[in-house]
Scaffold this motif. Structure first.
Motif, PDB file in Angstrom:
ATOM      1  N   GLN A 195     101.364  10.724  25.086  1.00 13.85           N
ATOM      2  CA  GLN A 195     101.885  11.506  23.966  1.00 13.85           C
ATOM      3  C   GLN A 195     103.409  11.460  23.937  1.00 13.85           C
ATOM      4  O   GLN A 195     104.025  11.350  22.870  1.00 13.85           O
ATOM      5  N   GLU A 196     104.020  11.515  25.135  1.00 20.05           N
ATOM      6  CA  GLU A 196     105.478  11.475  25.209  1.00 20.05           C
ATOM      7  C   GLU A 196     106.023  10.140  24.703  1.00 20.05           C
ATOM      8  O   GLU A 196     107.038  10.084  23.998  1.00 20.05           O
ATOM      9  N   GLN A 197     105.329   9.041  25.066  1.00 17.05           N
ATOM     10  CA  GLN A 197     105.778   7.726  24.622  1.00 17.05           C
ATOM     11  C   GLN A 197     105.644   7.572  23.110  1.00 17.05           C
ATOM     12  O   GLN A 197     106.530   7.043  22.441  1.00 17.05           O
ATOM     13  N   LEU A 198     104.541   8.039  22.561  1.00 12.44           N
ATOM     14  CA  LEU A 198     104.370   7.995  21.100  1.00 12.44           C
ATOM     15  C   LEU A 198     105.449   8.824  20.408  1.00 12.44           C
ATOM     16  O   LEU A 198     105.989   8.424  19.366  1.00 12.44           O
ATOM     17  N   MET A 199     105.758   9.970  20.997  1.00 11.10           N
ATOM     18  CA  MET A 199     106.783  10.831  20.402  1.00 11.10           C
ATOM     19  C   MET A 199     108.130  10.108  20.372  1.00 11.10           C
ATOM     20  O   MET A 199     108.876  10.213  19.386  1.00 11.10           O
ATOM     21  N   ASN A 214      93.750  11.794  20.763  1.00  3.57           N
ATOM     22  CA  ASN A 214      92.302  11.962  20.820  1.00  3.57           C
ATOM     23  C   ASN A 214      91.873  11.869  22.293  1.00  3.57           C
ATOM     24  O   ASN A 214      92.012  10.830  22.924  1.00  3.57           O
ATOM     25  N   THR A 215      91.379  12.967  22.822  1.00  5.84           N
ATOM     26  CA  THR A 215      91.016  12.997  24.242  1.00  5.84           C
ATOM     27  C   THR A 215      89.643  12.392  24.500  1.00  5.84           C
ATOM     28  O   THR A 215      89.285  12.157  25.665  1.00  5.84           O
ATOM     29  N   LYS A 216      88.863  12.128  23.465  1.00  9.09           N
ATOM     30  CA  LYS A 216      87.527  11.570  23.645  1.00  9.09           C
ATOM     31  C   LYS A 216      87.472  10.069  23.379  1.00  9.09           C
ATOM     32  O   LYS A 216      86.685   9.351  23.986  1.00  9.09           O
ATOM     33  N   ILE A 217      88.289   9.611  22.452  1.00 13.33           N
ATOM     34  CA  ILE A 217      88.322   8.185  22.116  1.00 13.33           C
ATOM     35  C   ILE A 217      89.706   7.648  22.436  1.00 13.33           C
ATOM     36  O   ILE A 217      90.699   8.084  21.863  1.00 13.33           O
ATOM     37  N   ARG A 218      89.765   6.710  23.360  1.00 15.39           N
ATOM     38  CA  ARG A 218      91.061   6.152  23.742  1.00 15.39           C
ATOM     39  C   ARG A 218      91.612   5.272  22.615  1.00 15.39           C
ATOM     40  O   ARG A 218      90.878   4.693  21.840  1.00 15.39           O
ATOM     41  N   GLY A 219      92.931   5.193  22.580  1.00 17.75           N
ATOM     42  CA  GLY A 219      93.565   4.367  21.565  1.00 17.75           C
ATOM     43  C   GLY A 219      93.591   4.993  20.187  1.00 17.75           C
ATOM     44  O   GLY A 219      93.663   4.286  19.181  1.00 17.75           O
ATOM     45  N   ARG A 220      93.530   6.321  20.143  1.00 21.90           N
ATOM     46  CA  ARG A 220      93.534   7.023  18.868  1.00 21.90           C
ATOM     47  C   ARG A 220      94.447   8.241  18.942  1.00 21.90           C
ATOM     48  O   ARG A 220      94.491   8.934  19.954  1.00 21.90           O
ATOM     49  N   ALA A 221      95.158   8.494  17.830  1.00 21.22           N
ATOM     50  CA  ALA A 221      95.993   9.692  17.721  1.00 21.22           C
ATOM     51  C   ALA A 221      96.228   9.976  16.240  1.00 21.22           C
ATOM     52  O   ALA A 221      95.848   9.169  15.372  1.00 21.22           O
ATOM     53  N   MET A 222      96.836  11.115  15.977  1.00 16.67           N
ATOM     54  CA  MET A 222      97.178  11.472  14.600  1.00 16.67           C
ATOM     55  C   MET A 222      98.518  12.188  14.608  1.00 16.67           C
ATOM     56  O   MET A 222      98.807  12.970  15.517  1.00 16.67           O
TER      57      MET A 222
END
Length: 302
Positions: A195-199, A214-222
């Motif tokens: 999350q820090e890197q994406l930020m 997304n804590t259940k599916i890797r490689g996903r965020a919003m």
């Protein structure tokens, strides 16, 4: 043009017109070019101010019959001299230059010994007198053109402000962005992203309102970005780590946004306005809580 002789500048080329141009064409060409480099439009660009001055001087001279005739005579003589010079070989050209120097010296000597009125003025001297006359008298046409230009700049500025005020407001809660990248189910590093890197990748474009992994599916965020400009730049430019690039996509594209509601003035603010503001903040907080649920639903439909 302060450091240049007028005879060294082709005023017609400066305006982008022919030597046969009529006054209406000259004025039109002046408006088009001078508007782009007007000092009010380029306050921190000294080159633009100098260019504007050159264009104004060109308009002033070429729209005055007497001054234009004097300038044309100098310009044609200069072009004829350049043509003759090109036709001479190096030896003859040197002789020509020496002859011209002697002629100038003789003329200077003649002027020093005789009343100025008895000596024929050169074309450049006649042109300089016309330029000085225009400076003393001022050009009414130039004043009119520059006044019209200031009014045009003012209208353009007011139109831009009006368009900005009428532009629909961007509601970030309605237009979030999905983020995808490659990551195996067993990859504890989540494809190399935290999350820090994406930020770090996202915050350089503007304020990040919310970022959820997304804590259940890797490689996903919003992500929810505060402004439309930040969203557009992320979608257009951000790739993340080149070895495992990020892919961005609108959850709901902002196709037709509703205009923002008029703001109430301080004098009309009431307890009802305050309650509405509080409820709106609560709804936004609740919306962010549903962010993960919405993301799961979107991923399940992919």
């Amino acid at each position: 043009m302060a450091n240049k002789k007028l005879s060294d500048v082709n005023l017609y080329d400066l305006l982008g017109i022919s030597i046969e141009a009529e006054q209406a064409e000259i004025r039109k060409a002046y408006r088009k070019r001078a508007l782009d480099c007007h000092p009010d439009k380029n306050p921190d660009n000294p080159q633009a101010a100098e260019r504007f001055h050159e264009l104004s001087k060109a308009l002033e001279i070429l729209t005055d019959v007497t001054a234009r005739a004097a300038y044309d005579k100098v310009l044609k003589a200069k072009k004829a001299a350049e043509l003759r010079t090109k036709q001479l070989d190096s030896k003859r050209q040197k002789l020509k230059e020496e002859l011209e120097q002697r002629e100038r010296a003789a003329l200077h000597k003649l002027q020093a010994g005789q009343p100025y009125s008895t000596v024929r003025k050169s074309d450049e001297e006649v042109l300089q007198e016309q330029i000085e006359r225009l400076r003393r008298e001022g050009s009414k046409l130039l004043e009119e053109e520059q006044l019209a230009m200031r009014e045009q700049l003012k209208r353009n500025y007011n139109e831009q402000r009006q368009q900005q005020q009428q532009a629909p407001a961007f509601d970030s809660t309605q237009h979030r962005i999905k983020i995808k990248w490659k990551a195996d189910k067993s990859d504890a590093s989540n494809g190399g992203y935290t999350q820090e890197q994406l930020m770090q990748y996202l915050k350089k474009y503007g304020e990040v309102v919310a970022l959820v992994m997304n804590t259940k599916i890797r490689g996903r965020a919003m992500v929810e970005l505060k402004t439309r400009e930040a969203c557009d730049m992320v979608l257009a430019y951000e790739k993340g780590n080149p070895s495992n690039p990020l892919h961005f996509q609108w959850v709901t594209p902002p196709a037709h946004e509703k205009p923002a509601m008029p703001m109430t003035t301080a004098g009309n603010t009431s307890s009802r306005d305050y309650e509405d503001l509080v409820m709106r903040k609560l709804r936004q907080a609740e919306e962010r809580k549903r962010l993960i649920e919405q993301m799961m639903k979107e991923e399940g439909n992919d």
